[in-house]
Scaffold this motif. Structure first.
Motif, PDB file in Angstrom:
ATOM      1  N   SER A   1      42.374  23.295  19.833  1.00 22.39           N
ATOM      2  CA  SER A   1      41.675  22.392  20.751  1.00 22.39           C
ATOM      3  C   SER A   1      40.224  22.168  20.335  1.00 22.39           C
ATOM      4  CB  SER A   1      41.701  22.967  22.177  1.00 22.39           C
ATOM      5  OG  SER A   1      43.022  23.091  22.651  1.00 22.39           O
ATOM      6  N   VAL A   2      39.706  21.054  20.808  1.00 20.68           N
ATOM      7  CA  VAL A   2      38.274  20.744  20.634  1.00 20.68           C
ATOM      8  C   VAL A   2      37.620  20.858  22.008  1.00 20.68           C
ATOM      9  CG1 VAL A   2      36.594  19.006  19.950  1.00 20.68           C
ATOM     10  CG2 VAL A   2      38.782  19.194  18.714  1.00 20.68           C
ATOM     11  N   TYR A   3      36.493  21.557  22.073  1.00 19.65           N
ATOM     12  CA  TYR A   3      35.861  21.848  23.366  1.00 19.65           C
ATOM     13  C   TYR A   3      34.564  21.073  23.541  1.00 19.65           C
ATOM     14  CZ  TYR A   3      39.247  25.617  23.152  1.00 19.65           C
ATOM     15  OH  TYR A   3      40.411  26.329  23.047  1.00 19.65           O
ATOM     16  N   ARG A   4      34.183  20.943  24.810  1.00 17.52           N
ATOM     17  CA  ARG A   4      32.983  20.178  25.146  1.00 17.52           C
ATOM     18  C   ARG A   4      31.722  20.818  24.582  1.00 17.52           C
ATOM     19  NH1 ARG A   4      32.113  18.852  31.395  1.00 17.52           N
ATOM     20  NH2 ARG A   4      31.707  21.068  31.241  1.00 17.52           N
ATOM     21  N   SER A   5      31.604  22.133  24.751  1.00 17.43           N
ATOM     22  CA  SER A   5      30.407  22.832  24.295  1.00 17.43           C
ATOM     23  C   SER A   5      30.464  23.053  22.788  1.00 17.43           C
ATOM     24  CB  SER A   5      30.291  24.188  24.998  1.00 17.43           C
ATOM     25  OG  SER A   5      29.255  24.955  24.413  1.00 17.43           O
TER      26      SER A   5
ATOM     27  N   GLN B   1      30.879  34.558  29.056  1.00 21.27           N
ATOM     28  CA  GLN B   1      31.943  34.382  30.043  1.00 21.27           C
ATOM     29  C   GLN B   1      33.310  34.144  29.387  1.00 21.27           C
ATOM     30  OE1 GLN B   1      30.233  30.942  31.952  1.00 21.27           O
ATOM     31  NE2 GLN B   1      29.301  32.170  33.593  1.00 21.27           N
ATOM     32  N   LEU B   2      33.303  33.888  28.103  1.00 26.31           N
ATOM     33  CA  LEU B   2      34.524  33.468  27.414  1.00 26.31           C
ATOM     34  C   LEU B   2      35.584  34.568  27.391  1.00 26.31           C
ATOM     35  CD1 LEU B   2      35.783  31.111  25.943  1.00 26.31           C
ATOM     36  CD2 LEU B   2      34.741  31.921  23.825  1.00 26.31           C
ATOM     37  N   LEU B   3      35.152  35.816  27.225  1.00 24.20           N
ATOM     38  CA  LEU B   3      36.103  36.915  27.148  1.00 24.20           C
ATOM     39  C   LEU B   3      36.912  37.045  28.435  1.00 24.20           C
ATOM     40  CD1 LEU B   3      37.308  39.422  25.803  1.00 24.20           C
ATOM     41  CD2 LEU B   3      35.371  40.737  26.687  1.00 24.20           C
ATOM     42  N   LEU B   4      36.215  37.059  29.568  1.00 21.97           N
ATOM     43  CA  LEU B   4      36.900  37.204  30.859  1.00 21.97           C
ATOM     44  C   LEU B   4      37.851  36.040  31.117  1.00 21.97           C
ATOM     45  CD1 LEU B   4      37.268  38.675  33.530  1.00 21.97           C
ATOM     46  CD2 LEU B   4      35.287  37.417  34.421  1.00 21.97           C
ATOM     47  N   VAL B   5      37.407  34.828  30.810  1.00 26.74           N
ATOM     48  CA  VAL B   5      38.247  33.649  31.037  1.00 26.74           C
ATOM     49  C   VAL B   5      39.474  33.666  30.135  1.00 26.74           C
ATOM     50  CG1 VAL B   5      38.341  31.136  30.821  1.00 26.74           C
ATOM     51  CG2 VAL B   5      36.362  32.215  31.883  1.00 26.74           C
ATOM     52  N   ALA B   6      39.283  33.983  28.857  1.00 30.58           N
ATOM     53  CA  ALA B   6      40.396  33.985  27.904  1.00 30.58           C
ATOM     54  C   ALA B   6      41.449  35.026  28.284  1.00 30.58           C
ATOM     55  CB  ALA B   6      39.885  34.249  26.488  1.00 30.58           C
ATOM     56  N   MET B   7      41.019  36.238  28.638  1.00 28.32           N
ATOM     57  CA  MET B   7      41.975  37.280  29.008  1.00 28.32           C
ATOM     58  C   MET B   7      42.673  36.945  30.321  1.00 28.32           C
ATOM     59  SD  MET B   7      40.129  40.820  27.815  1.00 28.32           S
ATOM     60  CE  MET B   7      41.619  41.763  28.121  1.00 28.32           C
ATOM     61  N   SER B   8      41.956  36.334  31.250  1.00 28.96           N
ATOM     62  CA  SER B   8      42.566  35.917  32.512  1.00 28.96           C
ATOM     63  C   SER B   8      43.647  34.878  32.265  1.00 28.96           C
ATOM     64  CB  SER B   8      41.500  35.352  33.454  1.00 28.96           C
ATOM     65  OG  SER B   8      40.512  36.318  33.754  1.00 28.96           O
ATOM     66  N   ILE B   9      43.355  33.916  31.382  1.00 28.94           N
ATOM     67  CA  ILE B   9      44.344  32.895  31.025  1.00 28.94           C
ATOM     68  C   ILE B   9      45.590  33.552  30.442  1.00 28.94           C
ATOM     69  CG2 ILE B   9      44.829  31.023  29.392  1.00 28.94           C
ATOM     70  CD1 ILE B   9      41.879  30.172  29.723  1.00 28.94           C
ATOM     71  N   ALA B  10      45.385  34.512  29.537  1.00 23.31           N
ATOM     72  CA  ALA B  10      46.518  35.175  28.883  1.00 23.31           C
ATOM     73  C   ALA B  10      47.431  35.845  29.902  1.00 23.31           C
ATOM     74  CB  ALA B  10      46.002  36.198  27.870  1.00 23.31           C
ATOM     75  N   PHE B  11      46.859  36.587  30.832  1.00 23.59           N
ATOM     76  CA  PHE B  11      47.675  37.323  31.800  1.00 23.59           C
ATOM     77  C   PHE B  11      48.333  36.390  32.818  1.00 23.59           C
ATOM     78  CE2 PHE B  11      44.638  40.965  30.768  1.00 23.59           C
ATOM     79  CZ  PHE B  11      45.512  41.482  29.818  1.00 23.59           C
ATOM     80  N   VAL B  12      47.635  35.315  33.202  1.00 20.16           N
ATOM     81  CA  VAL B  12      48.231  34.336  34.119  1.00 20.16           C
ATOM     82  C   VAL B  12      49.440  33.668  33.464  1.00 20.16           C
ATOM     83  CG1 VAL B  12      47.868  32.092  35.226  1.00 20.16           C
ATOM     84  CG2 VAL B  12      46.161  33.900  35.498  1.00 20.16           C
ATOM     85  N   VAL B  13      49.279  33.272  32.210  1.00 13.73           N
ATOM     86  CA  VAL B  13      50.370  32.612  31.487  1.00 13.73           C
ATOM     87  C   VAL B  13      51.579  33.540  31.392  1.00 13.73           C
ATOM     88  CG1 VAL B  13      51.101  31.709  29.244  1.00 13.73           C
ATOM     89  CG2 VAL B  13      48.864  31.087  30.171  1.00 13.73           C
TER      90      VAL B  13
ATOM     91  N   LEU C   1      34.766  25.954  33.146  1.00 15.22           N
ATOM     92  CA  LEU C   1      34.383  27.224  33.753  1.00 15.22           C
ATOM     93  C   LEU C   1      33.484  28.080  32.874  1.00 15.22           C
ATOM     94  CD1 LEU C   1      37.593  28.540  35.593  1.00 15.22           C
ATOM     95  CD2 LEU C   1      35.646  27.285  36.527  1.00 15.22           C
ATOM     96  N   VAL C   2      33.524  27.831  31.594  1.00 11.79           N
ATOM     97  CA  VAL C   2      32.728  28.639  30.670  1.00 11.79           C
ATOM     98  C   VAL C   2      31.428  27.914  30.363  1.00 11.79           C
ATOM     99  CG1 VAL C   2      32.641  29.704  28.390  1.00 11.79           C
ATOM    100  CG2 VAL C   2      34.788  29.679  29.668  1.00 11.79           C
ATOM    101  N   GLU C   3      30.335  28.502  30.836  1.00 10.11           N
ATOM    102  CA  GLU C   3      29.015  27.903  30.596  1.00 10.11           C
ATOM    103  C   GLU C   3      28.298  28.578  29.434  1.00 10.11           C
ATOM    104  OE1 GLU C   3      26.948  28.135  34.269  1.00 10.11           O
ATOM    105  OE2 GLU C   3      28.158  26.596  35.254  1.00 10.11           O
ATOM    106  N   GLU C   4      28.659  29.803  29.163  1.00 11.71           N
ATOM    107  CA  GLU C   4      28.035  30.508  28.046  1.00 11.71           C
ATOM    108  C   GLU C   4      29.049  31.450  27.415  1.00 11.71           C
ATOM    109  OE1 GLU C   4      25.875  33.960  30.716  1.00 11.71           O
ATOM    110  OE2 GLU C   4      24.726  32.193  30.112  1.00 11.71           O
ATOM    111  N   ARG C   5      28.770  31.878  26.221  1.00 13.21           N
ATOM    112  CA  ARG C   5      29.718  32.678  25.437  1.00 13.21           C
ATOM    113  C   ARG C   5      30.106  33.980  26.144  1.00 13.21           C
ATOM    114  NH1 ARG C   5      29.800  33.861  19.063  1.00 13.21           N
ATOM    115  NH2 ARG C   5      30.975  35.806  19.089  1.00 13.21           N
TER     116      ARG C   5
END
Length: 449
Positions: free
Chosen positions: A290-294, A253-265, A247-251
């Protein structure tokens, strides 16, 4: 025309308070940044400066209830624990991982039990001269709740103070302190929940037999929270890596995705009866390992994008607490608060560290530094809002002293945190010099990698 003028007047009347509030918030945060920058130069942790700033301003007219403040602090704690997981480097603690866990979990329990006993004694008839105003005694349940709030050391304060002694302390000892102050946050929150379950739920039961049954029930719930939190954290740790990869194509977007993951968890874990704090910490731990694709994304990148929000969450917890404390309320609790602070620093914390010395790979001198580096901070302050809601339901409490005891309990926590940060924050560099600790040679272990 008249209607338009009325609407305009009404709008201006509504806009003025909003503009004033925005101005106040802006000036307030600029003040906290100023304090954060210059406090370390005079030898005190930055967060202590922020806390005192809030106390000096003390907007007692803030329209915030205790329940709202508790919910707000809960959100801040979730972010702090997620970032703590991201900051935990498992390769850096290789060789003393088990000891770190023992210190973080066992230390919280032991120090809380000792401090609770100290508070109970100080609030008893044997120390009547130290009574809290009209409060003749502190019930055991209330004393243990206050102590449980103060069980966690503060990672931000610890790391801030360690920067001033970084060249005087072995690197692996720094890693231990960082790891302990991160892991004992969820440990302290779980232990606080266990104490609340025992003393508050037992209050409705009323008999000794029901109290024993309640203790067993709460221990079972406690273990269930840990187990479910770990499972959710592990599962979502793997899913989070997948989400970041696809879901993360560029840096940006990382903030929104990371915080969303935190609250979902956190939400999923609590919905399943687990500890959201354990789950969110474990997920952060997985993300940093973890090791990431990008090639542009790694654990350092995630830490960098979340750092401003982590800093803001920590600062805001201190600031809001300072703003909500009414200074005259501190007077009655001052004697017990100061004695409790020194009881924590000189008795509870050293015992909770040194009793595990037989399992420690560190020297006695190094353990002495660890015992003195037990700075309290954001977690106790955040829990204090929940404490004020829990104390009225404690078993055996006199309804006539409920309001005063709730207020004084919060004041005790405030005083302990301030004294602790001030005394230990200032004296730690001197203690490191006196102990004469020798930094580890760079060629030794892969612990420093």
């Amino acid at each position: 025309m008249v209607l338009a003028e009325v609407s305009s007047d009404q709008m201006n009347a509504l806009d003025f308070p909003i503009q004033t509030h925005l101005l106040f918030v802006g000036v307030l945060f600029l003040g906290t940044l100023t304090i954060s920058r210059f406090s370390p130069k005079i030898g005190i942790p930055a967060i202590l400066g922020v806390l005192l700033l809030g106390l000096s301003i003390n907007v007692s007219t803030l329209d915030i209830t205790r329940a709202q403040a508790a919910n707000f602090q809960l959100l801040g704690l979730a972010l702090l624990l997620f970032y703590a997981g991201l900051k935990t480097d498992l390769t850096a603690i290789r060789g003393f991982f088990e000891y770190g866990i023992l210190l973080a979990v066992g230390g919280v329990v032991v120090s809380s039990l000792i401090l609770g006993s100290v508070l109970w004694f100080l609030g008893s008839s044997n120390a009547g001269a130290l009574s809290l105003g009209g409060t003749e005694a502190i019930p055991l349940g209330a004393a243990m709740l206050i102590a449980a709030c103060l069980g966690s050391t503060d990672a931000g304060a610890t790391l801030s103070v360690l920067r001033s002694v970084r060249r005087k302390v072995p690197l692996r000892l720094q890693h231990l302190l960082e790891f302990e102050s991160s892991v004992n946050d969820p440990s302290a929150l779980l232990f606080y929940g266990l104490v609340v379950g025992i003393f508050v739920t037992a209050g409705a039961a009323g008999s000794v037999s029901s109290l024993e049954s309640t203790v067993l029930t709460q221990v079972r719930i406690f273990l269930q929270q840990i187990g479910a939190g770990l499972v959710v954290g592990f599962v979502f740790g793997y899913l989070a890596r997948f989400v970041v990869n696809y879901l993360v194509e560029e840096r940006s977007q990382l903030l929104l995705v990371a915080m969303s993951i935190a609250f979902v968890v956190y939400g999923v874990a609590t919905s399943l009866g687990g500890s959201g704090f354990i789950a969110i910490y474990v997920t952060g731990l997985f993300l940093t390992s973890s090791v990431y694709r990008s090639p542009e994304i790694n654990h350092i990148t995630i830490q960098e994008v979340l750092l401003p929000f982590n800093t803001m969450a920590e600062i805001t917890i201190f600031l809001v607490f300072g703003l909500l404390v009414y200074p005259p309320d501190l007077i009655d609790a001052l004697p017990i608060g100061i004695l409790a602070a020194f009881g924590l620093m000189l008795v509870a914390r050293p015992i909770s560290v040194l009793m595990f010395q037989p399992f420690s790979p560190f020297s006695l001198k190094e353990s002495l530094l660890v015992s003195w580096c037990g700075l309290r901070g954001a977690v106790p302050l955040a829990l204090s809002h929940d404490l004020s809601l829990a104390i009225p339901r404690v078993r055996g409490i006199d309804p006539a002293i409920v309001d005063e005891l709730s207020r004084n309990a919060e004041s005790i926590i405030f005083i302990v945190v301030v004294v602790n940060l001030l005394v230990q924050g200032i004296s730690l560099p001197y203690l490191a010099r006196v102990l004469g600790l020798v930094p580890s040679p760079p060629a030794k272990p892969g612990l420093a990698s």
